[in-house]
Design an enzyme around this catalytic site. Structure first.
Site, PDB file in Angstrom:
ATOM      1  N   LYS A  59     -42.124   3.781 -18.998  1.00  0.00           N
ATOM      2  CA  LYS A  59     -43.541   4.117 -19.271  1.00  0.00           C
ATOM      3  C   LYS A  59     -43.794   3.144 -20.455  1.00  0.00           C
ATOM      4  CE  LYS A  59     -44.264   8.742 -17.496  1.00  0.00           C
ATOM      5  NZ  LYS A  59     -44.631  10.207 -18.091  1.00  0.00           N
TER       6      LYS A  59
ATOM      7  N   GLU B 169     -39.197  16.119 -28.840  1.00  0.00           N
ATOM      8  CA  GLU B 169     -38.814  15.389 -27.599  1.00  0.00           C
ATOM      9  C   GLU B 169     -37.350  15.816 -27.248  1.00  0.00           C
ATOM     10  OE1 GLU B 169     -40.615  14.297 -25.363  1.00  0.00           O
ATOM     11  OE2 GLU B 169     -42.458  13.539 -26.397  1.00  0.00           O
TER      12      GLU B 169
ATOM     13  N   LYS C 191     -32.540  12.058 -19.499  1.00  0.00           N
ATOM     14  CA  LYS C 191     -33.719  11.160 -19.075  1.00  0.00           C
ATOM     15  C   LYS C 191     -32.961  10.283 -18.135  1.00  0.00           C
ATOM     16  CE  LYS C 191     -37.996   9.038 -20.395  1.00  0.00           C
ATOM     17  NZ  LYS C 191     -38.904   9.019 -21.402  1.00  0.00           N
TER      18      LYS C 191
ATOM     19  N   HIS D 136     -46.435  18.705 -22.818  1.00  0.00           N
ATOM     20  CA  HIS D 136     -47.289  17.556 -23.183  1.00  0.00           C
ATOM     21  C   HIS D 136     -48.696  17.829 -22.583  1.00  0.00           C
ATOM     22  CE1 HIS D 136     -43.549  16.005 -24.041  1.00  0.00           C
ATOM     23  NE2 HIS D 136     -43.800  14.663 -24.096  1.00  0.00           N
TER      24      HIS D 136
ATOM     25  N   HIS E 161     -51.340  16.862 -25.281  1.00  0.00           N
ATOM     26  CA  HIS E 161     -52.049  15.694 -24.905  1.00  0.00           C
ATOM     27  C   HIS E 161     -53.618  16.491 -25.475  1.00  0.00           C
ATOM     28  CE1 HIS E 161     -49.226  12.904 -22.559  1.00  0.00           C
ATOM     29  NE2 HIS E 161     -48.856  13.082 -23.855  1.00  0.00           N
TER      30      HIS E 161
END
Length: 367
Positions: free
Chosen positions: A146, A188, A230, A251, A255
């Site tokens: 990403k 995270e 991941k 998130h 965000h």
């Protein structure tokens, strides 16, 4: 000579690559063996990280690339924007870099995201390598392809999926991180446990004090396990058409916090920390998890030095402001907010929720 202690493969067919994890890797030429050959390399870093590590990286690369250029970006989330992206293109063009030039992203998540986006766009795509220097970047943002920049109306709204050639995680750099940056990275780390691995959750509860003390073996386990989770998810869903969305636990709320208070006021991991509390509370109110699970998660987030309450974004209608920002998030669909919720401990689901319930959660979790 330092050696690569561990490797985690990312299996994406012809776009596959390795994550290498160990001590002293930035300065070790072996870390970069097998990368594409080119006349030139461009190290993209920032004004904080470059004075610490750029020369070590340059020395490790000097036998591989005849020309090694460098560009230093300003440090901070607020600089993950179009103007700073253009400065990377300026550096490439002014130095006559061709389509084989390899970009090295030396820094945290901002440097990695913006360098990857530059690599995806310059001459329609050049190779790049992630050399993450923060915990957050090592366990999350450097892995999976990403890339992007922020827009004033939303975080990471402009970007591309573009995989690196390699990710080099040097554990030695983590000991120099400021406490706030390190805690932000732990958000995270923590997110992986409730969505995919409750044994890892149990491990974090047991060894969080060791992690907070920068104990090397604990850090190695954290980085490796997060990258393994991941890697499994990205290998099944590279472009976030389904499963990969679970990695956004916390998130959607997070965000909204980052955008609402202004980029850089709250660190990304701080927003995610408070966001996970909100998402867990929403999961509880929907009947998915019990109160004991929520309390365990809140306790773990607090032990990591992260906020467990969101900020007030609007004195008149705080929940309304959160909802407005979340509807503008790229994960919303036709104006419907999609939340990553805990369906049961260790298993996540992506779904919507009634505005009434979301408002209750925001009112309960913000101060």
């Amino acid at each position: 000579m330092p050696s690569i202690a561990q490797e985690v493969p990312i299996d994406l067919g012809e776009r596959s690559y390795r994550i290498v994890i160990g001590g002293g890797l930035i300065a070790d030429a072996e870390s970069y063996e097998g990368l594409p050959h080119a006349t030139a390399a461009l190290i993209v870093s920032n004004t904080t990280v470059a004075p610490l590590y750029a020369e070590r990286l340059r020395a490790a690369l000097c036998d591989r690339y005849a020309q090694i250029h460098e560009v230093q970006l300003p440090d901070g989330e607020e600089y993950k924007n179009w103007e700073v992206l253009q400065s990377i293109f300026d550096a490439l063009l002014e130095r006559g870099c061709d389509r084989k030039t390899v970009l090295f992203a030396l820094g945290g998540g901002v440097v990695g995201d913006i360098t990857g986006f530059a690599a995806s766009s310059y001459m329609r795509g050049v190779p790049f390598v992630q050399v993450p220097t923060t915990l957050l970047a090592q366990v999350d943002s450097s892995v999976g392809g990403k890339t992007g920049i922020n827009h004033r109306l939303g975080k990471n709204m402009v970007g591309a999926f573009y995989q690196p050639q390699r990710v080099v995680c040097d554990l030695d750099v983590l000991g120099t991180l400021p406490a706030r940056e390190f805690s932000a990275g732990l958000a995270e780390v923590i997110k992986y446990a409730p969505i995919a691995d409750m044994e890892f959750f149990d491990w974090l509860e047991r060894f969080m004090d060791d992690v907070m003390a920068y104990e090397k073996n604990a850090l190695a386990h954290v980085v490796r396990r997060c990258c393994e989770i991941k890697a499994t998810v990205v290998g099944q869903d590279e472009r976030e058409s389904g499963l990969r969305a679970i990695l956004n636990f916390g998130h959607t709320f997070g965000h909204a916090i980052e955008t609402g208070v202004g980029y850089g006021v709250w660190l990304h991991g701080e927003g995610v920390g408070a966001g996970m509390v909100m998402a867990a509370e929403l999961s509880f109110r929907l009947g998915f998890v019990d109160e004991i699970f929520v309390k365990r998660l809140v306790s773990l987030i607090r032990r990591a030095g992260l906020p467990v309450h969101g900020p007030i974004l609007d004195d008149k209608d705080n929940a309304g402001r959160y909802l407005q920002l979340m509807r503008g998030d790229k994960k919303s669909e036709a104006g419907e907010i999609r939340f990553v919720l805990i369906e049961s401990p260790g298993k996540a689901v992506v779904r919507s929720a009634p505005d009434r319930l979301v408002r209750e959660v925001i009112d309960a979790c913000c101060s």
